[in-house]
Design a protein around this motif. Structure first.
Motif, mmCIF file in Angstrom:
data_model
loop_
_atom_site.group_PDB
_atom_site.id
_atom_site.type_symbol
_atom_site.label_atom_id
_atom_site.label_comp_id
_atom_site.label_asym_id
_atom_site.label_seq_id
_atom_site.Cartn_x
_atom_site.Cartn_y
_atom_site.Cartn_z
ATOM 1 N N ARG A 220 1.003 -1.147 0.069
ATOM 2 C CA ARG A 220 -0.012 0.106 0.220
ATOM 3 C C ARG A 220 0.878 1.238 0.109
ATOM 4 N N ARG A 480 -8.275 -7.157 6.329
ATOM 5 C CA ARG A 480 -7.952 -6.236 5.017
ATOM 6 C C ARG A 480 -9.706 -5.344 4.826
ATOM 7 N N SER A 483 -11.117 -0.815 7.501
ATOM 8 C CA SER A 483 -10.446 0.607 7.897
ATOM 9 C C SER A 483 -9.475 0.545 8.824
ATOM 10 N N GLY A 484 -7.748 1.128 8.354
ATOM 11 C CA GLY A 484 -7.019 1.118 9.533
ATOM 12 C C GLY A 484 -7.701 1.237 10.638
ATOM 13 N N GLN A 486 -11.114 0.513 11.905
ATOM 14 C CA GLN A 486 -11.547 -0.120 12.385
ATOM 15 C C GLN A 486 -10.513 -1.266 12.948
ATOM 16 N N ARG A 487 -9.415 -1.549 12.120
ATOM 17 C CA ARG A 487 -9.048 -2.588 13.080
ATOM 18 C C ARG A 487 -8.477 -2.357 14.266
#
Length: 620
Positions: A220, A480, A483-484, A486-487
């Motif tokens: 990414r 995956r 979102s970042g 949320q993770r």
């Protein structure tokens, strides 16, 4: 050990002093399987070696027109054929079992080491190397372990054939007995060069794998800066180096294979010419000549095993060396003290004697480090992991007890560290939150404290359940599909569910917006009331809620107080929290912009006033 019995209840403690010792240890661990393969291999090899006896007996019976001996020869061939079929089938079955069980043992050892070291593993060994060891290297190690018993069977059968021929027909038997050892050892002078070339190939292949693995992990970022072509160029170059090394290695193995074909052919010609002369002189019968000729011809099968074991060792040795290097990594860098019982978990203040950071029991402590790498190392130390080479080896104390003195399970139960980049494994949300815990914190309460409402709504919409239950929604590998932010919040909820005695969070809100961050900080403090919580962060919203803030500067705790006290009185603290420049740091404390207040809550007002003044100046 059968395949159905895998995984092992205990894979054992490996000998990792060298790659060779590790291979030897693996062989000893499944000695029973090795003996079975040896015995079945002997039945197979000796059955093949006995075929010329039956053929020679039958040929001589035809020459002598003896029907009884002909029937005996045919019966012997039939019996040997059954023995060969049974031996080959069972030897292959046991050999494959040895291969799979050896590979499974290595994978279990690697998994155990990964669980023991956690994030520290990739700090000591490249992630690509770990991938290479756990995939291709495991297969090659298993290959050598299973080939060793087949090689032993082939070596024993050659000895039996040579001794038998000397006793059966001394004139030709001596020739064979002298020639077979030469054939078996002919490739020995070529093996060092072949091994070196194989090592170079494996090293280059390992580097290419590391490059690919590390690039995938950062794909990414590469796309964000347009680095795909740069990576492709590097990978093409690495791939070509691997190809050239593989061709270079294959040439040497082709030479060894040619030697293994050429020399047996020369021995066979020698036996035929010499034997024909003996037969013409009447010193041996036609049947005896056929028997010796057949025995020499069939030794080629056993001799090929010598080439295989040489290749297996050449390819498995560097693989075993890499595996041993990973397995030799230790959670502690010094000899561990006698482990305490898991029930005797210590409680009290968390103290790091290296930096001087103290987290009082039952309080919310924030640690501010200007160096993000130092914060990561400090989090590792709080988790009981050893320091990097060259750093102080003093262990972190919990209630006056060194974490190194605890077993791994006890240390993990007492102190839980959430990394800066936590990983979500694939599975449903219920499975994600089904972790060892005290049971005092419900999953819903942890999700609420971590502000996962929007995450639950998204999972409910994606749920295949008719009721839209987000707990049954499957989360993809590494989260995956989220979102970042949320993770990060789901990982925080998982840590809160665990409810450890001490919870250490490294930048738990770096991927969320300020409004969500404020609510998350409040949720952490509320849910962890009465429990020891340490947060490594530089966010004012988190720091303002902490009971105690510790500033770490150049590897040592230099100031302790509340967020507002340090903001007013400690310039180094302000420099980290407010991202203050060197020029601003030289101004008097309490003033930042044209004598304006230094309080963080007033910075927005000061900036607004400055912007308004500039706009008025432009209008004038």
């Amino acid at each position: 050990m059968q395949i159905r019995d895998l995984p092992y209840a205990d894979p054992g403690v490996p000998d990792v002093r060298s790659g060779g010792r590790f291979l030897l240890w693996l062989g000893r661990q499944q000695l029973g399987g090795q003996v079975k393969c040896l015995l079945w291999g002997l039945l197979f090899q000796l059955g093949i070696a006995g075929l010329p006896i039956g053929v020679g007996l039958a040929v001589q019976a035809v020459v002598d027109r003896d029907g009884g001996r002909l029937a005996l020869g045919v019966g012997l061939l039939a019996l040997l054929g059954c023995a060969i079929a049974a031996g080959d089938t069972m030897a292959h079955r046991v050999a494959v079992t040895n291969w799979i069980t050896a590979a499974a043992r290595v994978q279990q050892l690697l998994s155990r080491k990964t669980a023991e070291l956690g994030s520290l593993l990739t700090r000591r060994v490249a992630a690509g190397e770990v991938v290479a060891v756990s995939t291709g290297d495991v297969e090659k190690i298993g290959w050598f372990v299973e080939a060793a018993s087949r090689f032993a069977a082939a070596a024993v059968s050659l000895v039996v054939v040579c001794v038998g021929l000397v006793l059966y027909q001394p004139d030709l038997g001596v020739v064979v007995a002298l020639g077979v050892p030469v054939l078996a050892l002919a490739a020995l002078p070529l093996l060092p060069r072949a091994t070196r070339r194989a090592d170079v190939q494996r090293e280059k292949a390992g580097r290419a794998t590391e490059l690919a693995s590390d690039t995938v992990a950062g794909l990414r970022v590469l796309r964000g800066i347009g680095g795909e072509e740069l990576f492709l160029g590097r990978y093409r170059a690495a791939s070509q180096e691997v190809r050239e090394a593989a061709v270079h290695s294959a040439r040497m193995w082709a030479v060894i294979a040619a030697v293994q074909v050429l020399l047996p052919g020369l021995l066979m010609l020698t036996v035929v010419v010499y034997g024909a002369r003996l037969a013409l002189d009447g010193r041996i019968s036609v049947g005896e000549l056929v028997t010796v000729y057949g025995a020499v011809a069939l030794t080629h099968h056993a001799l090929r095993t010598f080439e295989e074991i040489a290749m297996a060792y050449s390819f498995s040795r560097p693989s075993a060396k890499r595996a041993a290097r990973v397995l030799a990594l230790s959670r502690t860098t010094t000899a561990p003290a006698p482990a305490r019982d898991a029930e005797e978990l210590p409680a009290g203040d968390l103290y790091d004697p290296v930096t001087g950071v103290l987290a009082p029991a039952g309080r919310f402590t924030a640690v501010v480090c200007g160096d993000p790498d130092l914060a990561g190392r400090l989090a590792d130390r709080f988790g009981g992991h050893p320091p990097e080479p060259g750093e102080d080896h003093a262990s972190v104390l919990l209630g006056g007890v060194a974490l190194d003195e605890l077993t791994l399970d006890a240390a993990r139960t007492a102190v839980l560290v959430q990394d800066k980049d936590p990983v979500l494994l694939s599975g449903t949300l219920r499975e994600l939150l089904d972790v060892p815990s005290s049971g005092a914190v419900a999953a819903r309460a942890a999700l609420e404290a971590a502000q996962c409402g929007d995450v639950l709504d998204a999972l409910a919409q994606a749920s295949v359940d008719t009721g839209g239950d987000p707990m049954r929604t499957r989360i993809t590998e590494r989260g995956r599909s989220l979102s970042g932010g949320q993770r990060q919040r789901l990982a925080l909820a998982r840590s809160l569910v665990t409810d450890p005695e001490v919870l250490v969070l490294d930048e738990p809100t770096s991927a969320v917006d300020s409004h969500t961050e404020s609510r998350v900080a409040d949720g952490i403090k509320r849910l962890r009331a009465g429990r020891t919580t340490v947060v490594l962060a530089s966010s004012p919203l988190l720091l303002d809620l902490a009971d105690r803030v510790v500033l770490v500067h150049e590897g040592a705790a230099v100031a302790v107080g509340t967020h507002r006290e340090l903001l007013a009185d400690e310039p180094r603290y302000r420099a980290v929290v407010t991202r203050e420049t060197d020029d601003e740091r030289d101004e008097p404390a309490g003033h930042a912009l044209d004598g304006g207040p230094r309080r963080l809550g007033d910075l927005d007002d000061v900036l607004a006033e400055k912007l308004e003044e500039e706009l008025e100046g432009e209008s004038a």
